[in-house]
Design a protein around this motif. Structure first.
Motif, PDB file in Angstrom:
ATOM      1  N   TYR B  23      -1.468   0.822  -3.663  1.00 45.75           N
ATOM      2  CA  TYR B  23      -2.677   1.378  -4.309  1.00 45.75           C
ATOM      3  C   TYR B  23      -3.112   0.943  -3.903  1.00 45.75           C
ATOM      4  O   TYR B  23      -2.656   0.151  -2.555  1.00 45.75           O
ATOM      5  CB  TYR B  23      -2.610   1.666  -6.304  1.00 45.75           C
ATOM      6  N   GLY B  24      -4.197   1.454  -3.658  1.00 45.40           N
ATOM      7  CA  GLY B  24      -4.977   0.735  -2.445  1.00 45.40           C
ATOM      8  C   GLY B  24      -4.837  -0.614  -2.364  1.00 45.40           C
ATOM      9  O   GLY B  24      -4.511  -0.858  -0.427  1.00 45.40           O
ATOM     10  N   VAL B  25      -5.596  -1.213  -2.857  1.00 44.60           N
ATOM     11  CA  VAL B  25      -4.880  -3.052  -2.493  1.00 44.60           C
ATOM     12  C   VAL B  25      -4.434  -2.986  -2.213  1.00 44.60           C
ATOM     13  O   VAL B  25      -4.413  -3.914  -1.286  1.00 44.60           O
ATOM     14  CB  VAL B  25      -5.735  -3.435  -4.174  1.00 44.60           C
ATOM     15  N   LYS B  28      -3.430  -1.923   1.107  1.00 48.72           N
ATOM     16  CA  LYS B  28      -4.233  -3.053   2.518  1.00 48.72           C
ATOM     17  C   LYS B  28      -3.626  -4.157   2.588  1.00 48.72           C
ATOM     18  O   LYS B  28      -3.584  -4.561   3.877  1.00 48.72           O
ATOM     19  CB  LYS B  28      -5.451  -3.002   1.370  1.00 48.72           C
ATOM     20  N   TYR B  41     -11.079  -0.116   3.116  1.00 49.15           N
ATOM     21  CA  TYR B  41     -11.025   1.277   2.416  1.00 49.15           C
ATOM     22  C   TYR B  41     -11.359   2.796   2.965  1.00 49.15           C
ATOM     23  O   TYR B  41     -10.803   3.468   2.467  1.00 49.15           O
ATOM     24  CB  TYR B  41     -11.725   0.533   1.163  1.00 49.15           C
ATOM     25  N   TYR B  45      -8.566   5.195   2.682  1.00 49.02           N
ATOM     26  CA  TYR B  45      -8.441   6.892   2.603  1.00 49.02           C
ATOM     27  C   TYR B  45      -9.140   7.413   3.188  1.00 49.02           C
ATOM     28  O   TYR B  45      -8.087   8.641   2.191  1.00 49.02           O
ATOM     29  CB  TYR B  45      -9.410   6.370   1.443  1.00 49.02           C
ATOM     30  N   GLU B  49      -5.943  10.574   2.002  1.00 49.18           N
ATOM     31  CA  GLU B  49      -6.308  11.735   1.061  1.00 49.18           C
ATOM     32  C   GLU B  49      -5.319  12.907   2.505  1.00 49.18           C
ATOM     33  O   GLU B  49      -5.134  13.955   2.286  1.00 49.18           O
ATOM     34  CB  GLU B  49      -7.792  12.099   1.777  1.00 49.18           C
ATOM     35  N   LYS B  59       0.223  11.762  -5.464  1.00 55.27           N
ATOM     36  CA  LYS B  59      -0.632  10.541  -6.220  1.00 55.27           C
ATOM     37  C   LYS B  59       0.176  10.382  -7.379  1.00 55.27           C
ATOM     38  O   LYS B  59      -0.132  11.493  -8.390  1.00 55.27           O
ATOM     39  CB  LYS B  59      -2.230  10.780  -6.178  1.00 55.27           C
ATOM     40  N   ARG B  72      -9.594   4.423 -13.220  1.00 55.22           N
ATOM     41  CA  ARG B  72      -7.826   4.640 -13.227  1.00 55.22           C
ATOM     42  C   ARG B  72      -7.819   4.190 -11.824  1.00 55.22           C
ATOM     43  O   ARG B  72      -8.411   4.420 -10.973  1.00 55.22           O
ATOM     44  CB  ARG B  72      -7.215   5.762 -13.597  1.00 55.22           C
ATOM     45  N   LYS B  73      -6.343   3.378 -11.476  1.00 60.20           N
ATOM     46  CA  LYS B  73      -5.677   3.204  -9.991  1.00 60.20           C
ATOM     47  C   LYS B  73      -5.283   4.263 -10.116  1.00 60.20           C
ATOM     48  O   LYS B  73      -4.535   5.628 -10.747  1.00 60.20           O
ATOM     49  CB  LYS B  73      -4.569   2.358 -10.849  1.00 60.20           C
ATOM     50  N   ILE B  74      -5.301   4.312  -8.217  1.00 59.11           N
ATOM     51  CA  ILE B  74      -4.386   5.797  -7.866  1.00 59.11           C
ATOM     52  C   ILE B  74      -3.495   5.577  -7.923  1.00 59.11           C
ATOM     53  O   ILE B  74      -3.482   4.334  -6.190  1.00 59.11           O
ATOM     54  CB  ILE B  74      -5.185   6.286  -7.229  1.00 59.11           C
ATOM     55  N   PHE B  76       0.130   5.471  -5.006  1.00 59.57           N
ATOM     56  CA  PHE B  76       0.336   6.318  -4.371  1.00 59.57           C
ATOM     57  C   PHE B  76       2.235   6.252  -3.747  1.00 59.57           C
ATOM     58  O   PHE B  76       3.056   5.573  -3.341  1.00 59.57           O
ATOM     59  CB  PHE B  76       0.289   6.736  -2.644  1.00 59.57           C
TER      60      PHE B  76
END
Lengths: 857, 111
Positions: B23-25, B28, B41, B45, B49, B59, B72-74, B76
Motif C-alpha cells: 500500500y502507499g507507505v 514508497k 505521494y 498515486y 491510478e 485495489k 481505510r488502507k488501499i 494494491f
C-alpha cells in the motif's frame, strides 16, 4: 461521528487533498497521515511538519498538470455534447454560423484594408521626424499647395539647425535610349539625400553613391528590362532625348505599395537644372520638399519659425506661408492642391465603423436567434435541472455551444475571406495576397476576436437559458424583458434601417456617378483621340497633320500643352486689367494651345475669333473663357488688354464658352488660353466614329514613320475622363457590397425570427384554422407584426439617408438632385425582400394540419 | 499492450515484491530501498491510478485504523495483465541490455 483529535496541520493537508482528488483518495490521505505520525514519533514534531509542507508544495506542479489532464476529459465531454446539440438544430445552427461567418469575413477584410491604409510611409527610417512642406497662398482665400519652390529645401536646411536633412522631388517624363531601344517613362528628379530619408531599396547599386554624380540615373526594373534585356545596366550609359548621356548607377527594387511616393525612374536635381527647371529660382513652385528634423524637436516650434520664411523671398505671389506636414499624414490627407492621389481619413474611419457595425449586427443576430430558441430548449433545460445539473454546468455548456459555433463560423469566415479576396482587391484598389491572411499576429488577433464574439454573443443566451425556472416552463410562460418581443423588434428594425440607408445611399451614388459621367463638359468628348507628343518633334507637326487629314476618317487635328482635363499649365494671380480692383487677388488658370483647338474639341466661341496659324502674330494674344470675362467685368472684351505682372500686355482676341478643363469636382475657374503650337505635349485627333481601330493604326503608321523611336502612346478622352471618377466608382462599389451584406444579414435574422414566431403561435394557428380561417388570412395574420417593423424601419431611415446623402452630394459643385421616388422604391423593395424571407415560414405554418398543431407540445 | 513508464514499472515491481502487503507507505519505502529515491505521494498515486485504470493492478480495501484518521488502507495487488506487462518489460530490457555487464562499462564509450 468525527473524533475531534489532533489532526494534521490544515493548510498543507488541504493542498494535498485538492491536488489529488481521485478514486484512491482515501488511501492517499490515509497514507500521508500514517507517515506523518510515524515521523512525528520517530523524529520530531518539527520534522514531521517540515515533511508535510515539503510534500504539499512539491506536489503542486504535478497536481496542476493532473487537474488539467482530468478536466480535459471533461471538456472533451462538453465538446461532444455541444457538437451534438448544434447538429440537432441544424437549421438554426446553420443560420447562426452563416451570419457570424459573413460578419467576420467582412470585418476581417475591412480590418486588413484599414491596417494597410494606416501603415503608409511608416517603413521609412525615422518617419516620425520627416515632414513635407506645404505652401499656403492667399488669393481670395487661402489655398494649400503640396508643391514648393526649388531653393526652399536647401535654404531651410542652411538656416535652421533643427533641419538635419532635406530632399526634393519633381516628376517628369523622359525619353531614355540605349543602343537601338527607347522608352519614355515617368521619371523623378531628386537629391542624393533621397535614400537617407526614404527607405527605398536598390536592387543594384549603392544608395549612398548612386545619385552623387549629377549625370546619374537609376532605372526601374521594367525600364532596365526594356532597355538592357539581360545585360547588367549598372555602369552603362543611356541617352536622354538623343542629346544627353547619363550613367546608370542602380536599379530600383519594387517599391512597397503602402507609400505615397510615386517615383518611377530617378535622376538628379542637377540634371533638372540643366534642363531648365526652376531648381534655383524662387519664382516657381514645382517641387515636393521634404525635410527631417532633429530627434526630439517639437514640430510646432519649427512651424512657428518657418511660417514667414517666404516673406522676403522673390516668390510669385505676395502672401505665401509654409508649414510642416508629418509624412505619416500625407496619404490620408486630401484636399491639398497639386498633391499625389491620396486616400482619405474619413474613409478609414467610415470603414472601421462599418466593420464593427457588421460584426455587431452579426453578433446581435446570433444572440437573437439563440434566445428565440429558448422555448424549444426550455424543456431540455428544465429536465437537466430537475435531474440535478448545476447552473454553472448549464452556463458552460451553452457558452461552449456559442464558442464552438463562433469557431466554426470563423473557419468559414476565413474561407470566405480568401474567396472574396480578389473581389475585395478590385473594390478597394489594393493588392492583398492570400499570405496576408495567414500572418501570425492576425490569426492570433482573430482568434481572440472570435472567442470574444462567441463568449459575448453566447453569454446572454447562456445566462438567460440557464436561469430559467423549470416550473415556469411547464406552466408555459414565455420570455419577457430582453428576450421579449420588444428587444427583438428593435433589432430587426435596426438591421433593416441600416439596410435601407445603404440601399438608398448606393442608388444616390450611382445616379451621381451617372450624372458626372454624362454631363455636358462644354466640349465634344466622343471619338477624340489624345496622343502623347514629344515637343522636340514640332518641326514635323505640320507634315503629320497634313498626312493625317488626308484620310477622311480623321476630321480635325490640334494640340495643346496639357489635356483639357488635367487642367492647366500654370496659374497665378499676377494678372491685371482695366478696372481691376488692385486689392483683389484672383487666381487664373492658363493653358497653351495649338491651331484649331476650339474647332477640334468642339468648344463654342462666344465672341471674337480663334488664333490664326501665324505664331508670331499671335504671340501676345489671349482667349479668355466666360468665367474669366464675368470675373473681370469687362464690357467689350475684344481688343482689351490683360497684363501679366506689371510688364507684359496681352490682347484679348476672343471669348470661349465655359468648358470643364478640370474634373467635375471643381467649379469652372477663369481660364486664359495662349497660342503656342510649338509648346505641345498632346496631339488631338477627332475621328469619325466608324472603324476607329483602322484609323488608329493608320495614325500609328504615320506617327512611327515621321517620328522614329517615339512611342505611340494614345487614349480616347472619354476613357481618360472616366479615370477621374475612380474614387466615386470605388465608393459606389463598396457601398453596394455593404448594401448586399446588410440585406443578407438582416434577412438571415428575419428568417430565424419568423420561424421562431411561427412556432410560437402554432397552437393559435391550429385553432384558427379549425374555426375556419383560410390560409391566406393566416398568412396575413402572421405577417402583420413584421410589416409594422419594416414600415418603422423605413420611416426611421428615410430622413437619415436624406441627410447623409445630401451632405455627401454637397461636396460636388455639380450634382444631381436626390430623387424622392428612390425612397419609395426602396421601401417597396425592402418589403418584397422581407416578405419573401418570411414567406416560407408563414406559408408553412399556415398550411400545417391543425391536428398536428394542436397536438404540438 | 502499452509500454510501462519508468515509474510505473518501478511501482509495479515493488507491488510484486511486496506480494500482498503493498500500500502507499510500503510501496514508497520499497522504492527507496531499491533505488534510493524518495517519491512524493502525489507522484505515486498518480501512477497508481494509471495502473489501476490500465488493469495491471487491483485495489483492495483494508481496515480503517485510528492512525490514519479513520481512513481505510488501499492495498494494491498485481493482476494477470500486470504480471504479463512486467514480464514483457523484463524481456525487452534483457534484449536491449543483452551482453552488457560491468566489464563492458569499464571499457569506456567506444564499444
Amino acid at each position: 461521528m468525527k473524533n475531534k483529535r489532533e489532526g494534521l496541520p490544515g493548510f498543507p493537508a488541504w493542498i494535498l487533498r485538492k491536488l489529488n482528488s481521485s478514486l484512491l483518495q482515501e488511501g492517499y490521505s490515509g497514507d500521508i497521515e500514517e507517515e506523518y505520525y510515524s515521523i512525528k514519533e520517530v523524529r520530531s514534531q518539527w520534522y514531521a511538519w517540515f515533511w508535510l509542507y515539503f510534500q504539499a508544495f512539491r506536489s503542486i506542479p504535478g497536481g496542476i498538470r493532473n487537474m488539467l489532464m482530468k478536466n480535459a476529459v471533461m471538456f472533451r465531454n462538453y465538446f461532444k455534447i455541444a457538437v451534438r446539440n448544434i447538429w440537432k438544430q441544424k437549421g438554426y445552427s446553420f443560420l447562426n454560423i452563416a451570419g457570424l461567418a459573413i460578419g467576420m469575413a467582412c470585418s476581417i477584410l475591412i480590418l486588413l484594408w484599414v491596417n494597410h491604409e494606416l501603415s503608409y510611409d511608416k517603413f521609412h527610417h525615422n518617419y516620425k521626424n520627416t515632414y513635407r512642406i506645404i505652401q499656403h497662398i492667399k488669393y481670395d482665400e487661402v489655398v494649400n499647395w503640396a508643391i514648393t519652390q526649388g531653393p526652399l529645401g536647401p535654404s531651410l536646411k542652411e538656416e535652421f539647425p533643427e533641419v538635419t536633412e532635406f530632399v526634393r522631388t519633381r516628376g517628369t517624363r523622359l525619353n531614355i535610349g540605349y543602343k537601338d531601344r527607347e522608352i519614355t517613362e515617368f521619371t523623378t528628379y531628386t537629391d542624393p539625400s533621397f535614400f537617407r530619408l526614404f527607405n527605398i531599396k536598390l536592387k543594384k547599386g549603392d544608395p549612398d553613391a548612386a545619385l552623387s554624380n549629377p549625370n546619374s540615373i537609376i532605372l526601374t526594373q521594367e525600364a532596365a528590362a526594356a532597355l538592357f534585356r539581360d545585360e547588367d545596366p549598372v555602369g552603362k550609359t543611356v541617352t536622354i532625348s538623343e542629346e544627353k548621356d547619363l550613367k546608370v548607377t542602380g536599379v530600383l527594387e519594387d517599391i512597397p505599395d503602402n507609400t505615397h511616393l510615386q517615383i518611377g525612374i530617378l535622376t538628379t536635381m542637377q540634371y533638372a537644372l540643366e534642363r531648365g527647371n526652376s531648381v534655383n529660382r524662387w519664382n516657381n513652385s514645382g517641387f515636393y520638399t521634404y525635410i527631417q528634423l532633429q530627434e526630439g524637436t517639437d514640430p510646432e516650434v519649427v512651424n512657428l519659425k518657418i511660417y514667414d520664411f517666404l516673406d522676403n523671398k522673390p516668390t510669385v505671389e505676395d502672401w505665401e506661408k509654409i508649414s510642416l506636414q508629418p509624412m505619416e499624414d500625407i496619404h490620408l490627407t486630401s484636399g491639398i492642391g497639386y498633391d499625389v492621389p491620396t486616400g482619405s481619413k474619413q474613409f478609414v474611419i467610415i470603414f472601421s465603423i462599418i466593420a464593427l457595425l457588421v460584426l455587431f449586427i452579426a453578433c446581435i443576430n446570433f444572440m437573437n436567434l439563440s434566445t428565440a430558441r429558448f422555448s424549444a430548449r426550455a424543456k431540455e433545460v428544465a429536465l437537466r435541472k430537475v435531474v440535478g445539473a448545476e447552473k454553472i454546468q448549464l452556463i458552460i455548456q451553452f457558452l461552449n455551444e456559442s464558442v464552438i459555433q463562433a469557431i466554426i463560423g470563423f473557419s468559414f469566415a476565413m474561407v470566405l475571406a480568401v474567396l472574396l479576396l480578389p473581389l475585395f482587391n478590385e473594390l478597394s484598389g489594393k493588392n492583398f495576397s492570400m499570405q496576408i491572411l495567414y500572418q501570425r499576429e492576425i490569426i492570433v488577433g482573430y482568434l481572440s476576436v472570435v472567442t470574444l464574439t462567441g463568449l459575448i454573443s453566447g453569454s446572454y443566451p447562456a445566462f438567460f437559458l440557464s436561469s430559467f425556472k423549470p416550473a415556469n416552463m411547464f406552466k408555459g410562460i414565455s420570455g419577457s424583458g430582453l428576450a421579449g418581443a420588444g428587444f427583438r423588434k428593435t433589432l430587426v428594425v435596426f438591421q433593416f434601417s441600416i439596410s435601407i440607408i445603404l440601399i438608398i445611399g448606393s442608388m444616390v451614388i450611382y445616379s451621381q456617378v451617372e450624372y458626372i459621367q454624362n454631363r455636358d463638359l462644354g466640349f465634344d468628348r466622343n471619338d477624340l483621340l489624345c496622343i502623347n507628343f514629344n515637343n522636340d518633334n514640332f518641326g514635323k507637326f505640320e507634315t503629320l497633320k497634313n498626312e493625317l487629314l488626308s484620310k477622311p476618317e480623321i476630321i480635325d487635328i490640334t494640340s495643346s500643352s496639357s489635356l483639357p482635363t488635367s487642367g492647366f499649365v500654370f496659374s497665378n494671380s499676377r494678372w491685371s486689367w482695366e478696372g481691376k480692383d488692385p486689392d483683389d487677388a484672383i487666381l487664373f488658370r492658363a493653358n497653351v494651345i495649338g491651331h484649331e483647338y476650339f474647332k477640334t474639341l468642339g468648344i463654342k466661341m462666344l465672341e471674337g475669333r480663334d488664333f490664326t496659324a501665324d505664331i508670331s502674330k499671335e504671340s501676345l494674344s489671349v482667349i479668355i473663357n466666360k468665367t474669366a470675362l464675368e470675373l473681370m467685368g469687362l464690357q467689350d472684351p475684344i481688343g482689351k488688354k490683360v497684363t501679366y505682372g506689371n510688364s507684359t500686355d496681352y490682347n484679348i482676341i476672343g471669348v470661349a464658352e465655359n468648358f470643364h478643363f478640370r474634373s467635375l469636382h471643381s467649379e469652372i475657374e477663369p481660364l486664359l488660353l495662349f497660342y503656342g503650337p510649338d509648346n505641345s505635349s498632346i496631339v488631338y485627333a477627332r475621328l469619325s466614329p466608324e472603324n476607329t481601330t483602322n484609323t488608329i493604326s493608320y495614325i500609328e503608321k504615320s506617327w512611327t514613320s515621321l517620328f522614329p523611336g517615339e512611342t505611340f502612346n494614345y487614349g480616347f478622352i472619354d476613357e481618360l475622363l472616366s479615370g477621374q471618377y475612380y474614387n466615386e466608382e470605388h465608393i459606389g462599389n463598396i457601398v453596394r457590397s455593404f448594401m448586399l451584406l446588410a440585406i443578407i444579414i438582416s434577412c438571415l435574422g428575419l428568417f430565424g425570427l419568423s420561424a421562431y414566431m411561427a412556432e410560437q403561435r402554432t397552437k393559435e394557428i391550429g385553432i384558427r384554422k379549425v374555426l375556419g380561417s383560410s390560409i391566406s388570412e393566416i398568412i396575413v395574420l402572421i405577417s402583420k407584426p413584421f410589416s409594422k417593423w419594416i414600415i418603422t424601419a423605413n420611416l426611421i431611415s428615410w430622413p437619415l439617408a436624406y441627410i447623409i446623402m445630401s451632405g455627401w452630394l454637397n461636396g460636388y459643385p455639380y450634382r444631381t438632385a436626390i430623387d424622392l421616388r428612390l425612397f419609395f422604391i426602396t421601401g417597396i423593395a425592402v418589403f418584397i425582400i422581407s416578405f419573401i424571407t418570411i414567406g416560407y415560414q408563414s406559408v408553412r405554418a399556415a398550411r400545417k394540419d391543425p391536428v398536428e398543431s394542436l397536438r404540438y407540445e | 499492450m502499452k509500454d510501462l513508464t519508468k515509474i510505473e514499472e518501478t511501482i509495479l515491481i515493488s507491488i510484486w515484491r511486496l506480494s500482498g502487503d503493498a500500500y502507499g507507505v510500503t510501496i514508497k519505502n520499497q522504492i527507496r530501498e531499491m533505488t534510493n529515491r524518495d517519491y512524493l505521494y502525489n507522484t505515486l498515486y498518480t501512477s497508481l491510478e494509471q495502473l489501476v485504470k490500465k488493469g495491471y493492478v487491483k485495489k483492495r480495501f483494508g481496515d480503517p485504523t485510528p492512525t490514519r484518521g479513520g481512513k481505510r488502507k488501499i492495498f494494491f495487488d498485481i493482476s494477470e495483465e500486470g504480471f504479463k506487462a512486467l514480464k514483457d518489460s523484463f524481456e525487452k530490457q534483457r534484449s536491449v541490455w543483452g551482453g552488457i555487464s560491468e566489464k563492458t562499462f569499464e571499457k569506456g564509450i567506444i564499444k
